[in-house]
Structure formats: C-alpha cells, structure tokens
Design a protein around this motif. Structure first.
Motif, PDB file in Angstrom:
ATOM      1  N   TYR A  11      43.917 -50.544 -65.136  1.00  0.00           N
ATOM      2  CA  TYR A  11      43.222 -49.604 -66.018  1.00  0.00           C
ATOM      3  C   TYR A  11      42.293 -48.655 -65.271  1.00  0.00           C
ATOM      4  CZ  TYR A  11      39.042 -52.631 -65.866  1.00  0.00           C
ATOM      5  OH  TYR A  11      37.948 -53.369 -65.465  1.00  0.00           O
ATOM      6  N   TYR A  37      46.776 -46.545 -70.504  1.00  0.00           N
ATOM      7  CA  TYR A  37      48.010 -46.855 -71.231  1.00  0.00           C
ATOM      8  C   TYR A  37      48.169 -46.016 -72.491  1.00  0.00           C
ATOM      9  CZ  TYR A  37      45.461 -49.647 -74.756  1.00  0.00           C
ATOM     10  OH  TYR A  37      44.633 -50.066 -75.777  1.00  0.00           O
ATOM     11  N   VAL A  61      46.064 -56.439 -73.463  1.00  0.00           N
ATOM     12  CA  VAL A  61      44.883 -55.762 -72.939  1.00  0.00           C
ATOM     13  C   VAL A  61      43.857 -56.832 -72.562  1.00  0.00           C
ATOM     14  CG1 VAL A  61      43.095 -54.046 -73.384  1.00  0.00           C
ATOM     15  CG2 VAL A  61      45.342 -53.847 -74.496  1.00  0.00           C
ATOM     16  N   ILE A  83      47.381 -55.495 -68.824  1.00  0.00           N
ATOM     17  CA  ILE A  83      46.379 -54.536 -68.359  1.00  0.00           C
ATOM     18  C   ILE A  83      45.203 -55.303 -67.764  1.00  0.00           C
ATOM     19  CG2 ILE A  83      44.752 -52.730 -69.039  1.00  0.00           C
ATOM     20  CD1 ILE A  83      46.634 -51.875 -71.173  1.00  0.00           C
ATOM     21  N   ILE A 129      49.489 -52.802 -65.567  1.00  0.00           N
ATOM     22  CA  ILE A 129      48.794 -51.521 -65.527  1.00  0.00           C
ATOM     23  C   ILE A 129      47.366 -51.754 -65.047  1.00  0.00           C
ATOM     24  CG2 ILE A 129      47.891 -49.599 -66.898  1.00  0.00           C
ATOM     25  CD1 ILE A 129      50.252 -49.969 -68.799  1.00  0.00           C
TER      26      ILE A 129
END
Length: 326
Positions: A207, A212, A163, A187, A205
């Motif tokens: 965000y 997620y 993250v 992310i 990903i």
C-alpha cells in the motif's frame, strides 16, 4: 487459593496493566479448570483497555465493559493450556487434556487459570501446534471464518481482497480464503510482503507503493480489517454482486449497511462476529491438516505483559502477540 494474573483497574496506556495475586477460580459442575500455558494480547484487548474504538462506539464500549472502570479487570480473549480439574458433570474432557479456548468478550485469559464450560468455545489442542500457536488460533481464525464462510459465503474461484493481510485477522483470512479455493490478493506494508506471500496470497499489494482503489481491479469479496477506507471507495472496487466485510467498521458505516442490504447489487456486512464451538473445531481440524497456522509476531512472559500491550498499541505487529504463562 490465589494465582497470578495481569490486572487493569482503569482504562489507559499499557502501563495500567500489572501483575496481581487474585483468587484462583474453581470449576462448577459443568466446567473445566484450565491451567493456561499461553494467551495473546489481541486488538480487542488493546481497544478495550485504551478505549480506542471506531467512531461512534465510545459510549457503547463503556456501557458494555464498565462506565467508569473495567467491570472485568482481567483481559485476554483466547488461551491454550492443560485441564487441571473438571466438574462432576463433565464428560467431554478429562484432566491432562491439552486444549485451546475462546472466551471472547468474556475475557479473563491473562491469568494462570481460567474456567470454561465444557460445551462452550473450547476444543482439544491441535496435535501439531504448540501451546503458543494454539493460543492464537481463535481470535483471528474465528473472526475470519465467520465473515468469509458464514456471512460473505465465499465460493471457490472467487476473488478476495484482504486489506490488512499481515495482522491477526488478516493473516487468518488469507489462509482461510485459500482453503475455500479463492484467488487471494493481500494488502500490507513493504516489510510484510514476503510474509503475506508465504501464507498463500496469490498477489500482494504494497500500500506504500500502490493504491488498490485506483488500480481498476474488481473483487467478489473485500475483507477490510483496517477500516480506514471510505465506504464508497471500497464499494467501487467490488464486482456486481460483490460483498464487503468491514471488520473494524465505525458506527456510521454499520448504519449504512442497513440501506445497502436492500440492494442486491453489492452487500455490506459489519458488526461483531458470532462465535461458536464449531468454529474452534473447524480451525483445529484445518490446523491438523496443515492448512492453517497462526502467524506469531513476538512472545512475552506474563510478567512483561505491559510490553506485549505496547507492541499491539504500536500498530506494527504482524499476526499475533503471544504471552507465555510459566
């Protein structure tokens, strides 16, 4: 003898940092004097200077770095440069060696010179990296290495979610996790998707388009550099036996790890990283093997270091903000 250094005498905005002439350090018998060629403004510098810290750490950071004003007026957690002088007992380094070093919380790198103990967190610069790249090796690299390898004990073929994958620590974590043989999901924001892919993430990903925590995917390790996700939601995205590393944890989250550590199902790790000379040697070897390279955002000369601080304050940097020392 004097040298130029970026100094701050009070906590506050980037504008509290300015250039002054300060005393040039002299190496002790077991120290080397490094003529700094490049350093960084890291998230640690931003937090210390502005007192922008996770919940519960306001008083703690003042007690450590100075209650009313900074105890160490020169920031800077990492550096790269050339050895200009050595103490009489030094045997590991010689004058002219190109090195990088990680003073960490001892700070003092935003200057023309800094001394380091020869058995401290200092190593020869990777031959294939510039001084600017080498200066950015330590903060992100050592933090990611500590939490992934030493604490979470990441194993080959495990799944890792990073993250904040485009930051200094996050971009290092993506590369190190791939080196350890993990399947990596990063992310980040839309603007940084291609960057995170380019440093090795198997999946990215965005965000701004996908949450997620709602996707149903489960991970062996979650490496959270941002610290804005509630603990319970991060834990829900872990597999049984999974590990959560909180790099920017607040005090309640850290306290929660105490009772969480009693459970064998999911582990939570938080708190400051432990730093060592071995980590720098590991990062040097990995860099020379072409398997790790710090991501650089922008470069600023020492005279414009307030602008470098402002870039970090913006929370929009990717990788590392470099300060060159002419």
């Amino acid at each position: 003898m004097f040298m130029k250094a970026a100094v701050y005498r009070q906590y506050g905005s980037p504008n509290v940092v300015h250039i002054e002439d300060v005393a040039k350090p002299e190496p002790k018998n077991n120290e080397v004097l490094v003529k700094i060629r490049a350093t960084t403004v890291s998230a640690a510098d931003w937090r210390i200077r502005s007192l922008t810290v996770p919940k519960g750490f306001g008083l703690i950071i003042r007690l450590f770095f100075g209650v009313l004003r900074p105890r160490q007026p020169i920031l800077g957690t990492e550096l790269a440069g050339e050895i200009e002088a050595v103490g009489k007992d030094v045997t590991k380094f010689k004058v002219g060696d190109a090195v990088f070093a990680y003073p960490g919380a001892e700070l003092g790198s935003h200057a023309k010179y800094r001394t380091m103990p020869e058995d401290g967190r200092i190593a020869l610069k990777p031959a294939n990296l510039s001084f600017e790249e080498a200066a950015a090796l330590s903060f992100g690299g050592a933090t990611a290495l500590y939490f992934l390898r030493d604490v979470a004990k990441l194993q080959k073929s495990e799944s890792v979610l990073v993250v904040g994958a485009s930051g200094s620590v996050g971009s290092a974590a993506v590369q190190l996790a791939k080196h350890f043989g993990a399947e990596v999901t990063g992310i980040c924001s839309t603007a940084n998707v291609e960057l995170v892919k380019s440093i090795g993430a198997d999946r990215v990903i965005d965000y701004t388009k996908e949450d997620y925590k709602q996707g149903g995917e489960r991970y062996d390790v979650i490496f959270d550099t941002v610290g804005e996700t509630p603990l319970a939601k991060n834990l829900s995205a872990l597999k049984a036996g999974g590990r959560l590393a909180l790099i920017a944890a607040n005090l309640p989250q850290i306290l929660a790890t105490v009772w969480r550590s009693k459970s064998d199902q999911k582990k939570v790790f938080a708190g400051p990283a432990t730093e060592s000379p071995e980590q720098l040697q590991f990062l040097k070897d990995l860099s020379e093997a072409g398997k790790f390279k710090p991501v650089i955002d922008q470069r600023f000369p020492l005279e414009s270091i307030a602008l470098a601080h402002a870039r970090v304050d913006s929370r929009r940097k990717t990788g590392n903000v470099i300060v060159t020392v002419p």
